[in-house]
Design a protein around this motif. Structure first.
Motif, PDB file in Angstrom:
ATOM      1  N   GLY A   1      14.328  -4.278   4.012  1.00  0.00           N
ATOM      2  CA  GLY A   1      13.367  -5.378   3.896  1.00  0.00           C
ATOM      3  C   GLY A   1      12.527  -5.532   5.152  1.00  0.00           C
ATOM      4  O   GLY A   1      11.326  -5.806   5.083  1.00  0.00           O
ATOM      5  N   GLY A   2      13.151  -5.338   6.319  1.00  0.00           N
ATOM      6  CA  GLY A   2      12.397  -5.406   7.568  1.00  0.00           C
ATOM      7  C   GLY A   2      11.355  -4.310   7.659  1.00  0.00           C
ATOM      8  O   GLY A   2      10.220  -4.542   8.089  1.00  0.00           O
ATOM      9  N   GLN A   3      11.741  -3.091   7.237  1.00  0.00           N
ATOM     10  CA  GLN A   3      10.768  -1.994   7.239  1.00  0.00           C
ATOM     11  C   GLN A   3       9.638  -2.272   6.266  1.00  0.00           C
ATOM     12  O   GLN A   3       8.460  -2.029   6.569  1.00  0.00           O
ATOM     13  N   ALA A   4       9.991  -2.783   5.081  1.00  0.00           N
ATOM     14  CA  ALA A   4       8.972  -3.073   4.075  1.00  0.00           C
ATOM     15  C   ALA A   4       8.031  -4.183   4.544  1.00  0.00           C
ATOM     16  O   ALA A   4       6.814  -4.115   4.310  1.00  0.00           O
ATOM     17  N   ALA A   5       8.581  -5.199   5.220  1.00  0.00           N
ATOM     18  CA  ALA A   5       7.742  -6.299   5.705  1.00  0.00           C
ATOM     19  C   ALA A   5       6.747  -5.801   6.739  1.00  0.00           C
ATOM     20  O   ALA A   5       5.566  -6.178   6.723  1.00  0.00           O
ATOM     21  N   GLY A   6       7.203  -4.950   7.656  1.00  0.00           N
ATOM     22  CA  GLY A   6       6.293  -4.404   8.655  1.00  0.00           C
ATOM     23  C   GLY A   6       5.217  -3.537   8.035  1.00  0.00           C
ATOM     24  O   GLY A   6       4.039  -3.608   8.421  1.00  0.00           O
ATOM     25  N   LEU A   7       5.607  -2.714   7.041  1.00  0.00           N
ATOM     26  CA  LEU A   7       4.626  -1.858   6.375  1.00  0.00           C
ATOM     27  C   LEU A   7       3.623  -2.690   5.589  1.00  0.00           C
ATOM     28  O   LEU A   7       2.414  -2.424   5.618  1.00  0.00           O
ATOM     29  N   LEU A   8       4.115  -3.710   4.879  1.00  0.00           N
ATOM     30  CA  LEU A   8       3.215  -4.566   4.097  1.00  0.00           C
ATOM     31  C   LEU A   8       2.222  -5.284   4.999  1.00  0.00           C
ATOM     32  O   LEU A   8       1.025  -5.383   4.669  1.00  0.00           O
ATOM     33  N   LEU A   9       2.689  -5.784   6.131  1.00  0.00           N
ATOM     34  CA  LEU A   9       1.789  -6.443   7.072  1.00  0.00           C
ATOM     35  C   LEU A   9       0.707  -5.477   7.538  1.00  0.00           C
ATOM     36  O   LEU A   9      -0.481  -5.829   7.595  1.00  0.00           O
ATOM     37  N   SER A  10       1.096  -4.249   7.869  1.00  0.00           N
ATOM     38  CA  SER A  10       0.120  -3.246   8.315  1.00  0.00           C
ATOM     39  C   SER A  10      -0.899  -2.956   7.221  1.00  0.00           C
ATOM     40  O   SER A  10      -2.103  -2.839   7.490  1.00  0.00           O
TER      41      SER A  10
ATOM     42  N   VAL B   1      -1.842  -4.890   4.681  1.00  0.00           N
ATOM     43  CA  VAL B   1      -2.724  -6.035   4.445  1.00  0.00           C
ATOM     44  C   VAL B   1      -3.784  -6.140   5.539  1.00  0.00           C
ATOM     45  O   VAL B   1      -4.973  -6.342   5.261  1.00  0.00           O
ATOM     46  N   LEU B   2      -3.372  -5.990   6.785  1.00  0.00           N
ATOM     47  CA  LEU B   2      -4.331  -6.105   7.893  1.00  0.00           C
ATOM     48  C   LEU B   2      -5.239  -4.883   7.978  1.00  0.00           C
ATOM     49  O   LEU B   2      -6.405  -5.008   8.377  1.00  0.00           O
ATOM     50  N   GLY B   3      -4.735  -3.716   7.604  1.00  0.00           N
ATOM     51  CA  GLY B   3      -5.511  -2.496   7.772  1.00  0.00           C
ATOM     52  C   GLY B   3      -6.468  -2.192   6.649  1.00  0.00           C
ATOM     53  O   GLY B   3      -7.555  -1.653   6.883  1.00  0.00           O
ATOM     54  N   PHE B   4      -6.094  -2.535   5.423  1.00  0.00           N
ATOM     55  CA  PHE B   4      -6.900  -2.155   4.273  1.00  0.00           C
ATOM     56  C   PHE B   4      -7.646  -3.322   3.650  1.00  0.00           C
ATOM     57  O   PHE B   4      -8.083  -3.248   2.497  1.00  0.00           O
TER      58      PHE B   4
END
Length: 378
Positions: A29-38, A40-43
């Motif tokens: 979940g921590g990995q997924a949260a970091g990836l999701l944040l990236s 959302v901010l990147g794309f």
């Protein structure tokens, strides 16, 4: 319940599985949260707007956007993963694997941030200096710089980073120190010293490793290992770690990591040159500092895709180091006892689900390692 014969009791197997089931969802979940944040901010234009807003707080210059944007992305990434890592820590505390208090853990988080933030700021500043120099060809020198950075960090890590988190003291003269040095000598590996790391301040887990290159190489044993395992088991753990040195795994990994970093920069240049991604991020080009979240998102996606192949390579390397330990010591019975000791003390899932092992495991399971030792003995 599977039957693991003489190696593990049903209670030990159940305890390892329970820990895996309790902590893996939070870790993933921590990995997924970091990836999701990236993502959302990147794309989306949100990341570009964030960089512009932070840069505006410090004058709105290009440098302010570059450094302010890099700092806020690092801090947001840390914040996104922090609740999940705290939960994993709480789970591991329940299973007796954590000895450090929350204050010590918070200090470790701040130490890690103090190491990460300056490095990230310097890397991003250099990157955008190159994009300003040449929006089309920035990736050529950036790829070389990324490769050099990986090599430099590999050499500097044992000298500068390890002492930040652990204290190391020379092992007292005695039979075990003599045996470990003799093991290295028999393996024709030059070792400067044998050190003891104060891991018990944080954990009850058992481990040892060989750190450094050339004149800085030293055997490091956790004090938890020395206080729990039999001396012969400690020798077998170290024999495995010497296998990594003998086969130049650290050096090879460093060089492959450098090549991988250079290749990743090339891929980033291709991705961030695509108009569809630039339009989604709301930036005109990679030379604009507001493209930083897009670069970070692309890097996060590449990192996630590279994870399983890297784990597969790591498992093969660990299997080879196991074989080296068996060949160096000629003691499969001791090796099996050592694997049992490590699995039980570290509350490992001795035979995790195969998909989970293929995707995320850096080491073969305890059951596979023990089976390989028995096959080697035959």
């Amino acid at each position: 319940m599977d039957d693991f014969g003489p190696d593990f009791t049903p209670e030990q197997v159940a305890r390892g599985r329970a820990l895996r089931r309790a902590q893996v969802p939070w870790a993933l979940g921590g990995q997924a949260a970091g990836l999701l944040l990236s993502l959302v901010l990147g794309f989306t234009p949100a990341g570009a707007g964030l960089v512009a807003a932070v840069g505006g707080l410090f004058g709105g210059s290009r440098t302010a956007e570059v450094l302010g944007g890099a700092a806020v992305l690092v801090l947001l990434g840390q914040a996104a993963g922090l609740p999940f890592s705290a939960r994993v820590r709480a789970v591991r505390t329940r299973y007796g694997l954590v000895t450090q208090g929350w204050r010590g853990w918070a200090l470790d988080v701040l130490r890690g941030l103090a190491l990460t933030l300056p490095l990230a700021l310097a890397a991003v500043y250099g990157l955008y200096a190159l994009t300003a120099w040449s929006p089309q060809h920035w990736w050529l020198p950036a790829a070389g710089a990324a490769a050099l950075l990986v090599v430099a960090l590999s050499f500097l890590y044992p000298l500068l980073v390890e002492p930040v988190f652990n204290r190391f003291t020379p092992m007292e003269p005695g039979p075990l120190r003599t045996a470990l040095l003799a093991l290295a000598e028999r393996d024709a590996i030059r070792v400067k010293d044998v050190l003891v790391a104060d891991a018990s301040r944080r954990t009850t887990a058992l481990n040892a490793y060989v750190s450094g290159f050339g004149a800085t190489r030293r055997i490091v044993a956790y004090d938890t290992l020395l206080g729990t395992a039999e001396p012969r088991e400690v020798e077998l753990v170290v024999a495995h770690e010497l296998g990594h040195v003998k086969h130049r795994d650290v050096l090879t990994g460093t060089l492959l990591g450098a090549l991988g970093a250079a290749f990743a920069v090339c891929l980033l240049s291709l991705l961030t040159g695509r108009q569809v991604l630039l339009s989604a991020a709301g930036v005109p080009g990679v030379a604009d500092p507001r493209s930083l979240p897009l670069l970070a998102a692309c890097a996060a996606v590449l990192g996630a895709l590279a994870g399983p192949p890297q784990c597969a390579a790591s498992r093969r390397i660990e299997t080879r180091a196991d074989r080296h330990a068996l060949e160096l010591t000629g003691d499969p019975a001791g090796f099996i006892a050592m694997q049992r000791r490590l699995a039980v003390a570290n509350v490992s899932d001795v035979d995790p689900p195969r998909p989970l092992e293929l995707l995320f495991a850096t080491h073969p399971s305890a059951v596979r390692r023990i089976a390989a030792a028995r096959a080697w003995r035959r």
